[in-house]
Design an enzyme around this catalytic site. Structure first.
Site, PDB file in Angstrom:
ATOM      1  CE1 TYR A 194      -3.019  -3.043   0.661  1.00  0.00           C
ATOM      2  CE2 TYR A 194      -3.271  -2.366   2.936  1.00  0.00           C
ATOM      3  CZ  TYR A 194      -3.557  -3.222   1.914  1.00  0.00           C
ATOM      4  OH  TYR A 194      -4.401  -4.275   2.154  1.00  0.00           O
ATOM      5  CG  HIS A 249      -1.032  -8.366   0.756  1.00  0.00           C
ATOM      6  ND1 HIS A 249      -0.591  -7.079   0.649  1.00  0.00           N
ATOM      7  CD2 HIS A 249      -2.369  -8.311   0.524  1.00  0.00           C
ATOM      8  CE1 HIS A 249      -1.604  -6.284   0.357  1.00  0.00           C
ATOM      9  NE2 HIS A 249      -2.695  -7.017   0.270  1.00  0.00           N
TER      10      HIS A 249
HETATM   11  N1  LIG Z   1      -5.703  -8.130   2.274  1.00  0.00           N
HETATM   12  C1  LIG Z   1      -6.104  -7.653   1.113  1.00  0.00           C
HETATM   13  O1  LIG Z   1      -5.777  -8.184   0.033  1.00  0.00           O
HETATM   14  C2  LIG Z   1      -6.992  -6.439   1.092  1.00  0.00           C
HETATM   15  C3  LIG Z   1      -7.747  -6.141  -0.054  1.00  0.00           C
HETATM   16  C4  LIG Z   1      -8.564  -5.006  -0.028  1.00  0.00           C
HETATM   17  C5  LIG Z   1      -8.605  -4.200   1.100  1.00  0.00           C
HETATM   18  N2  LIG Z   1      -7.838  -4.516   2.200  1.00  0.00           N
HETATM   19  C6  LIG Z   1      -7.868  -3.668   3.433  1.00  0.00           C
HETATM   20  O2  LIG Z   1      -9.221  -3.303   3.711  1.00  0.00           O
HETATM   21  C7  LIG Z   1      -9.352  -1.885   3.727  1.00  0.00           C
HETATM   22  C8  LIG Z   1     -10.716  -1.442   3.245  1.00  0.00           C
HETATM   23  O3  LIG Z   1     -11.055  -2.060   2.021  1.00  0.00           O
HETATM   24  P1  LIG Z   1     -11.277  -1.251   0.650  1.00  0.00           P
HETATM   25  O4  LIG Z   1     -10.387  -0.095   0.662  1.00  0.00           O
HETATM   26  O5  LIG Z   1     -11.157  -2.235  -0.426  1.00  0.00           O
HETATM   27  O6  LIG Z   1     -12.812  -0.857   0.659  1.00  0.00           O
HETATM   28  P2  LIG Z   1     -13.951  -0.260   1.646  1.00  0.00           P
HETATM   29  O7  LIG Z   1     -13.408   0.130   2.954  1.00  0.00           O
HETATM   30  O8  LIG Z   1     -15.072  -1.247   1.576  1.00  0.00           O
HETATM   31  O9  LIG Z   1     -14.423   1.026   0.815  1.00  0.00           O
HETATM   32  C9  LIG Z   1     -13.666   2.182   0.706  1.00  0.00           C
HETATM   33  C10 LIG Z   1     -14.440   3.163  -0.171  1.00  0.00           C
HETATM   34  O10 LIG Z   1     -15.697   3.464   0.424  1.00  0.00           O
HETATM   35  C11 LIG Z   1     -15.828   4.870   0.616  1.00  0.00           C
HETATM   36  N3  LIG Z   1     -16.414   5.090   1.934  1.00  0.00           N
HETATM   37  C12 LIG Z   1     -16.001   4.573   3.122  1.00  0.00           C
HETATM   38  N4  LIG Z   1     -16.792   4.985   4.114  1.00  0.00           N
HETATM   39  C13 LIG Z   1     -17.725   5.809   3.574  1.00  0.00           C
HETATM   40  C14 LIG Z   1     -18.818   6.537   4.100  1.00  0.00           C
HETATM   41  N5  LIG Z   1     -19.120   6.525   5.403  1.00  0.00           N
HETATM   42  N6  LIG Z   1     -19.582   7.288   3.246  1.00  0.00           N
HETATM   43  C15 LIG Z   1     -19.292   7.314   1.914  1.00  0.00           C
HETATM   44  N7  LIG Z   1     -18.262   6.636   1.345  1.00  0.00           N
HETATM   45  C16 LIG Z   1     -17.487   5.882   2.172  1.00  0.00           C
HETATM   46  C17 LIG Z   1     -14.427   5.451   0.544  1.00  0.00           C
HETATM   47  O11 LIG Z   1     -14.471   6.747  -0.031  1.00  0.00           O
HETATM   48  P3  LIG Z   1     -14.040   8.069   0.802  1.00  0.00           P
HETATM   49  O12 LIG Z   1     -12.546   8.028   0.890  1.00  0.00           O
HETATM   50  O13 LIG Z   1     -14.568   9.170  -0.040  1.00  0.00           O
HETATM   51  O14 LIG Z   1     -14.702   7.983   2.143  1.00  0.00           O
HETATM   52  C18 LIG Z   1     -13.730   4.478  -0.395  1.00  0.00           C
HETATM   53  O15 LIG Z   1     -13.925   4.853  -1.747  1.00  0.00           O
HETATM   54  C19 LIG Z   1      -8.177  -1.404   2.862  1.00  0.00           C
HETATM   55  O16 LIG Z   1      -7.860  -0.054   3.108  1.00  0.00           O
HETATM   56  C20 LIG Z   1      -7.096  -2.373   3.285  1.00  0.00           C
HETATM   57  O17 LIG Z   1      -6.559  -1.963   4.529  1.00  0.00           O
HETATM   58  C21 LIG Z   1      -7.060  -5.631   2.221  1.00  0.00           C
END
Ligand SMILES: NC(=O)c1ccc[n+]([C@@H]2O[C@H](COP(=O)([O-])OP(=O)(O)OC[C@H]3O[C@@H](n4cnc5c(N)ncnc54)[C@H](OP(=O)(O)O)[C@@H]3O)[C@@H](O)[C@H]2O)c1
Length: 280
Positions: free
Chosen positions: A56, A116
């Site tokens: 990241y 990962h």
């Molecule tokens: N191990 C892995 O392979 C893996 C894969 C994917 C993710 N991850 C981890 O999981 C974390 C989260 O997953 P993700 O980033 O895929 O997706 P997520 O948390 O499901 O979604 C993030 C998105 O949702 C929006 N969002 C979040 N809260 C909101 C709210 N209250 N109102 C409106 N929009 C909102 C954010 O936009 P805004 O910024 O505009 O709020 C962003 O575009 C990652 O940061 C990472 O740490 C791990």
């Protein structure tokens, strides 16, 4: 899962406690100083679990944010991950990468170190090294992300330390039933990535109806549902209002029927990359 609070934790199978809510640090912004500012906003809002990864490129941001917060290291739960390219490089590369993560994070231990993404044929060797790091006390727990049934069987065949955590996709469109049942049976804690499905469900009528009932937004309804399922959720946001909303989950509780209504949305759909096809 009633009586949840912002400080709620769950005990892992090695008695280490992991917070139920955390802050996802992927893709928050490419700029290091901005990363620190966003992660500080999350820390100020009350998040103590910070989920990052070498891939990241936010480890420096996490390191600077927790250090400059003035809050003791023991109050944080810092998780990072070793990338598949490093695992392909062999044992020494994994240790080297771990030590680089510690330097980036400005700490001498992490709370959770995860594979990962396990490259084909390499999971047993990588797990052995994670066990070594765990025995050395430099990570308090170890786990794996992006696993399928074959990976689990390979790990279980040779591991000395059972994984403490599986981190994988979980939201109302993907409840990841196979992995969650496997984890439940083996006392492995399940951590949800992409917990708000990257906004895909914001207009869902069932979630909107519940949001109206509880005077919350649909993201908060989903996150409360995550927590009531006993999974740790790590939503990501770069927006201070969203960051605050996503941890403001403790003044309402979904009924069992409402949890079941949200469960009924499950299609086992996937918004992340296919586990067997990745290129980093
Ligand atoms: N191990 C892995 O392979 C893996 C894969 C994917 C993710 N991850 C981890 O999981 C974390 C989260 O997953 P993700 O980033 O895929 O997706 P997520 O948390 O499901 O979604 C993030 C998105 O949702 C929006 N969002 C979040 N809260 C909101 C709210 N209250 N109102 C409106 N929009 C909102 C954010 O936009 P805004 O910024 O505009 O709020 C962003 O575009 C990652 O940061 C990472 O740490 C791990």
């Amino acid at each position: 899962m009633s009586n949840l609070t912002i400080d709620s934790t769950i005990m892992l199978n090695n008695r280490v406690r992991i917070p139920l809510i955390g802050f996802g640090c992927a893709e928050i912004t490419p700029w290091a100083s901005e990363q620190e500012r966003i992660i500080r906003t999350a820390i100020d809002a009350g998040y103590r679990l910070l989920d990052t990864a070498i891939a990241y490129e936010t480890e420096h941001g996490v390191g600077n944010a927790w250090r400059n917060s003035g809050i003791d290291r023991e109050k944080f739960f810092i998780a990072t991950k070793v990338p598949p390219g490093t695992i392909r490089g062999g044992r020494k590369e994994i240790v080297r990468s771990f030590e680089q993560s510690l330097r980036n994070l400005r700490t001498d231990y992490v709370d959770l170190y995860l594979i990962h993404w396990p490259p084909q044929g390499k999971i047993q060797e990588a797990w052995e090294i994670l066990e070594y790091l765990y025995y050395s006390g430099r990570t308090r727990a170890i786990g794996i992300s992006n696993l399928n049934r074959r990976h689990w069987l390979e790990v279980m065949a040779t591991c000395e330390v059972m994984p403490h955590v599986q981190q994988d996709e979980f939201h109302p469109y993907r409840m990841n039933e196979y992995n969650r049942i496997f984890c439940e049976q083996h006392n492995i804690h399940f951590e949800a990535f992409s917990p708000v499905a990257r906004g895909l469900l914001r207009e869902n009528p069932i979630l909107k109806q519940l949001a109206e009932k509880y005077n919350k937004n649909t993201f908060q309804i989903i996150l409360r549902w995550d927590l009531q399922h006993g999974v740790t959720a790590i939503p990501r946001s770069s927006n201070p209002k969203h960051i605050a909303d996503n941890i403001d989950l403790y003044d309402f509780e979904l009924t069992e029927e409402e949890v079941a209504m949200i469960d009924s949305l499950n299609k086992e759909g996937q918004i992340n990359r296919d586990i067997d096809n990745f290129n980093f």
